[in-house]
Enzyme design. Structure first.
Site, short mmCIF file in Angstrom:
data_model
loop_
_atom_site.label_atom_id
_atom_site.label_comp_id
_atom_site.label_asym_id
_atom_site.label_seq_id
_atom_site.Cartn_x
_atom_site.Cartn_y
_atom_site.Cartn_z
N GLU A 162 44.99 43.49 33.16
CA GLU A 162 46.09 43.17 32.24
C GLU A 162 45.52 42.79 30.88
OE1 GLU A 162 49.39 43.66 32.55
OE2 GLU A 162 49.04 43.23 30.44
N LYS A 221 37.76 45.65 31.21
CA LYS A 221 38.52 44.41 30.98
C LYS A 221 37.59 43.32 30.45
CE LYS A 221 41.38 41.17 30.84
NZ LYS A 221 42.39 41.05 29.84
N CYS A 277 40.64 32.74 29.47
CA CYS A 277 39.88 33.95 29.81
C CYS A 277 38.64 34.25 28.98
CB CYS A 277 40.82 35.14 29.80
SG CYS A 277 42.02 35.00 31.13
P1 NAD Z 1 47.35 31.28 36.90
O1 NAD Z 1 46.44 30.22 37.35
O2 NAD Z 1 48.41 31.00 35.87
O3 NAD Z 1 48.11 31.90 38.17
C1 NAD Z 1 47.49 32.23 39.36
C2 NAD Z 1 48.41 31.86 40.52
O4 NAD Z 1 47.87 32.36 41.73
C3 NAD Z 1 48.57 30.35 40.73
O5 NAD Z 1 49.94 30.00 40.60
C4 NAD Z 1 48.06 30.11 42.16
O6 NAD Z 1 48.80 29.13 42.87
C5 NAD Z 1 48.24 31.48 42.78
N1 NAD Z 1 47.41 31.71 43.95
C6 NAD Z 1 46.07 31.50 44.11
N2 NAD Z 1 45.66 31.87 45.34
C7 NAD Z 1 46.76 32.32 45.99
C8 NAD Z 1 46.99 32.85 47.30
N3 NAD Z 1 45.96 33.00 48.16
N4 NAD Z 1 48.24 33.20 47.64
C9 NAD Z 1 49.27 33.05 46.78
N5 NAD Z 1 49.12 32.57 45.53
C10 NAD Z 1 47.87 32.21 45.13
O7 NAD Z 1 46.42 32.47 36.38
P2 NAD Z 1 46.78 33.61 35.31
O8 NAD Z 1 46.59 33.09 33.92
O9 NAD Z 1 48.05 34.24 35.69
O10 NAD Z 1 45.58 34.62 35.57
C11 NAD Z 1 45.53 35.40 36.73
C12 NAD Z 1 44.47 36.46 36.55
O11 NAD Z 1 44.82 37.31 35.44
C13 NAD Z 1 43.08 35.91 36.23
O12 NAD Z 1 42.11 36.73 36.85
C14 NAD Z 1 42.99 36.07 34.71
O13 NAD Z 1 41.65 36.23 34.29
C15 NAD Z 1 43.75 37.35 34.48
N6 NAD Z 1 44.36 37.48 33.15
C16 NAD Z 1 44.99 36.41 32.57
C17 NAD Z 1 45.62 36.57 31.34
C18 NAD Z 1 46.33 35.43 30.67
O14 NAD Z 1 46.75 35.60 29.54
N7 NAD Z 1 46.51 34.29 31.31
C19 NAD Z 1 45.64 37.82 30.72
C20 NAD Z 1 44.99 38.89 31.35
C21 NAD Z 1 44.37 38.70 32.56
C1 UGA Z 2 43.18 37.28 25.26
C2 UGA Z 2 43.22 38.76 24.87
O1 UGA Z 2 43.70 38.86 23.53
C3 UGA Z 2 44.13 39.55 25.80
O2 UGA Z 2 44.06 40.93 25.48
C4 UGA Z 2 43.66 39.33 27.25
O3 UGA Z 2 44.51 40.01 28.14
C5 UGA Z 2 43.66 37.84 27.55
O4 UGA Z 2 42.80 37.15 26.63
C6 UGA Z 2 43.12 37.51 28.92
O5 UGA Z 2 42.39 38.28 29.52
O6 UGA Z 2 43.45 36.39 29.31
P1 UGA Z 2 44.79 35.19 24.94
O7 UGA Z 2 43.59 34.41 25.35
O8 UGA Z 2 46.08 34.94 25.62
O9 UGA Z 2 44.50 36.76 25.09
O10 UGA Z 2 45.07 34.98 23.37
P2 UGA Z 2 44.33 35.54 22.05
O11 UGA Z 2 45.36 35.90 21.08
O12 UGA Z 2 43.32 36.56 22.36
O13 UGA Z 2 43.61 34.24 21.51
C7 UGA Z 2 42.50 33.66 22.18
C8 UGA Z 2 41.93 32.52 21.36
O14 UGA Z 2 41.28 33.02 20.19
C9 UGA Z 2 43.00 31.55 20.86
O15 UGA Z 2 42.51 30.23 20.95
C10 UGA Z 2 43.20 31.96 19.42
O16 UGA Z 2 43.68 30.92 18.61
C11 UGA Z 2 41.79 32.37 19.04
N1 UGA Z 2 41.74 33.32 17.90
C12 UGA Z 2 42.27 34.55 18.02
C13 UGA Z 2 41.14 32.92 16.72
O17 UGA Z 2 40.64 31.79 16.60
N2 UGA Z 2 41.08 33.81 15.68
C14 UGA Z 2 41.61 35.06 15.76
O18 UGA Z 2 41.52 35.82 14.76
C15 UGA Z 2 42.21 35.44 16.96
#
Ligand code: NAD
Ligand code: UGA
Length: 465
Positions: A162, A221, A277
């Site tokens: 994602e 990713k 992340c």
């Molecule tokens: P999160 O902690 O918000 O959510 C994960 C959820 O999974 C939790 O609610 C937890 O209770 C649940 N969980 C864990 N083990 C479980 C199980 N065995 N059965 C059922 N539920 C279970 O995490 P997130 O931010 O949604 O991130 C999830 C993944 O996506 C991570 O690998 C992260 O790196 C990736 N990711 C996150 C973002 C982001 O913006 N947060 C963007 C891209 C990718």
């Molecule tokens: C980032 C990536 O942008 C997403 O594509 C990815 O899916 C995600 O991580 C993930 O894998 O979790 P996110 O962390 O939600 O998304 O937000 P960003 O907009 O990337 O910002 C990350 C951090 O960098 C923030 O603290 C932001 O304030 C900082 N940032 C961003 C800066 O300081 N300067 C910039 O120019 C841009």
């Protein structure tokens, strides 16, 4: 193969919004999001969508629209697995805090638990989709567990990382730059890839859906996040040089961003990147590289984290230095605690580390954030384990009114770039503060000249004072 039923394990910042958008765009598919966290599922089911656990602009409306039609949130993991033809794994994959790889490798225990549960419960063939961010080659571990502990069923593993960013999750999901799907290069693999392509193709144009082998998808990713974070650390490294040379980082960013090969995005100097992340994924990349003996590759990427830590520390130190080298007993107000605007997520927020540094110097802090709860602020600080929970509560107050938060403080620090801060009555804030009144703008958000006219001493990232 046309999928009719999807289950997503993990109702977090990714699972919730992603599945809500799939449900909205594919009304013919039943989408069930499951989680072991009962409180979280209850919040997703709250009749008032203002109470859903993830704050994202536009998400409430989508959830309200699809929920209980073809979008369901449940704690009944087994049933949802059993009913689904396609299972997304979207659980957390944080940095390991113990054992081999502690502090760098991704902790895959929740991923493995999911695989074992799928293997145990499944009665028919399934397509399992890695939505969580995973180390390259994790799919082979999943396949191994599913094939050796399952009931002789056929599992196809796809990688579909994602790319949404928090704060713009809905926008990013509705109109993504690309969708990436990695799968096995075999007739069964191709069929599984096609089934997932068909889902996204309901609203994403086909030329934006990229298909690759599983390993390229997994590694892409980590690479995408590493590149983005590297840009932030690069501009932040130069911001320090600007502060010493009277060059202005905003002007430098504009000048280099006009080069189409560089581009204008992700060039905003800041107090340091946060979020769940960037740091975790780069540390994971560093760990994987080192485990292949690629020390130069590992050192190269590790520098992005070293720079980011330096930037957070540097910001805190500048506050202390400016306030005559002591902040003991002085009130400093933080505007913003979330790691970026338009989210209630605070994971790895720079604010936490800057606060920790200042509290160690016996500062008294007052915090206002439009979306972060008091409970969350203290959870973040207590987790660091630097001070007792009682000490944290004594030294830091979370205030719901920004003007009250700023009253009688020596300095205001901008930690998150919330738009509303720009519209505040800064004259009123100035009048209520102790003099000289300082502003430390960790986001280059405010109009420096206007603030100086009021009488503030303004200290911004990347410009000389
Ligand atoms: P999160 O902690 O918000 O959510 C994960 C959820 O999974 C939790 O609610 C937890 O209770 C649940 N969980 C864990 N083990 C479980 C199980 N065995 N059965 C059922 N539920 C279970 O995490 P997130 O931010 O949604 O991130 C999830 C993944 O996506 C991570 O690998 C992260 O790196 C990736 N990711 C996150 C973002 C982001 O913006 N947060 C963007 C891209 C990718
Ligand atoms: C980032 C990536 O942008 C997403 O594509 C990815 O899916 C995600 O991580 C993930 O894998 O979790 P996110 O962390 O939600 O998304 O937000 P960003 O907009 O990337 O910002 C990350 C951090 O960098 C923030 O603290 C932001 O304030 C900082 N940032 C961003 C800066 O300081 N300067 C910039 O120019 C841009």
């Amino acid at each position: 193969m046309s999928i009719k039923s999807i289950c997503c394990i993990g109702a977090g910042y990714v699972g919730g919004p992603t599945m809500a958008v799939i449900a909205k765009k594919c009304p013919q598919i039943k989408v069930t999001v499951v989680d072991i966290n009962e409180k979280r599922i209850a919040a997703w089911n709250d009749p008032d969508v203002d109470n859903i656990p993830v704050y994202e602009p536009g998400l409430g409306e989508i959830v309200a629209d699809a929920r209980d039609k073809n979008l369901f949130f449940s704690t009944d993991v087994d049933r949802a697995i059993d009913e689904a033809e396609m299972i997304f794994i979207s659980v957390n994959t944080p940095t390991k805090t113990y054992g081999e790889g502690k502090g760098q490798a991704a902790d895959l225990k929740w991923i493995e638990l999911c695989a074992r549960q799928i293997a145990k419960v499944a009665k028919g063939d399934k397509i399992v989709v890695e939505k969580s961010t995973l180390p390259v080659r994790t799919a082979s571990t999943l396949k191994d567990i599913l094939t050796h502990t399952g009931n002789g069923l056929n599992f196809q593993i796809l990688s579909n990382p994602e790319f949404l960013a928090e704060g713009t999750a809905v926008e990013d999901l509705l109109d993504p730059d690309r969708v990436l799907i990695g799968g096995e290069q075999s007739p069964e693999g191709e069929k599984a890839i096609q089934a997932l392509v068909d889902i996204y193709a309901q609203w994403v144009s086909r030329d934006k859906i990229l298909t690759t082998n599983v390993w390229s998808s997994e590694l892409s990713k980590l690479t995408a996040n590493a590149y983005l974070a590297q840009r932030v650390s690069s501009i932040n490294a130069l911001s320090e040089l600007c502060e010493h040379t009277e060059a202005d980082i905003n002007e430098v960013a504009r000048a280099i961003g006009a080069d189409s090969r560089i581009g204008p995005k992700f060039l905003k100097a800041s107090v340091g990147f946060g979020g769940s992340c960037f740091q975790k994924d780069i540390l994971n990349l560093v760990y994987i590289s080192r485990s292949y003996g690629l020390n130069e590759v590992a050192d190269y990427w590790e520098q992005v984290i070293i720079m980011n830590d330096h930037q957070k520390r540097r910001f805190a130190k500048k506050i202390i230095r400016t306030l005559y080298n002591t902040v003991s007993g002085k009130k400093i107000t933080f505007l913003g605690w979330a790691f970026k605007k338009d989210t209630n997520d605070t994971r790895e927020s720079a604010a936490i580390y800057v606060a920790d540094h200042l509290l160690n110097e016996q500062s008294s802090l007052s915090v206002y954030d439009p979306k972060v709860t008091e409970e969350q602020v203290f959870t973040d600080l207590d987790y660091l384990d630097t001070r007792s929970p009682e000490e944290n509560r004594k030294a830091l107050k979370v205030i719901k009114d920004p003007y009250k938060a700023c009253e009688n403080s020596h300095a205001v620090a901008i930690l998150t770039e919330w738009d509303e801060f720009k519209d505040y009555d800064w004259q009123r804030i100035y009048d209520s503060m102790l003099k000289p009144a300082h502003i430390f703008d960790g986001r280059n958000l405010l109009d420096k000249e206007a603030l100086r006219k009021i009488g503030f001493q303004v200290h911004a990232i990347g410009t000389a004072d």
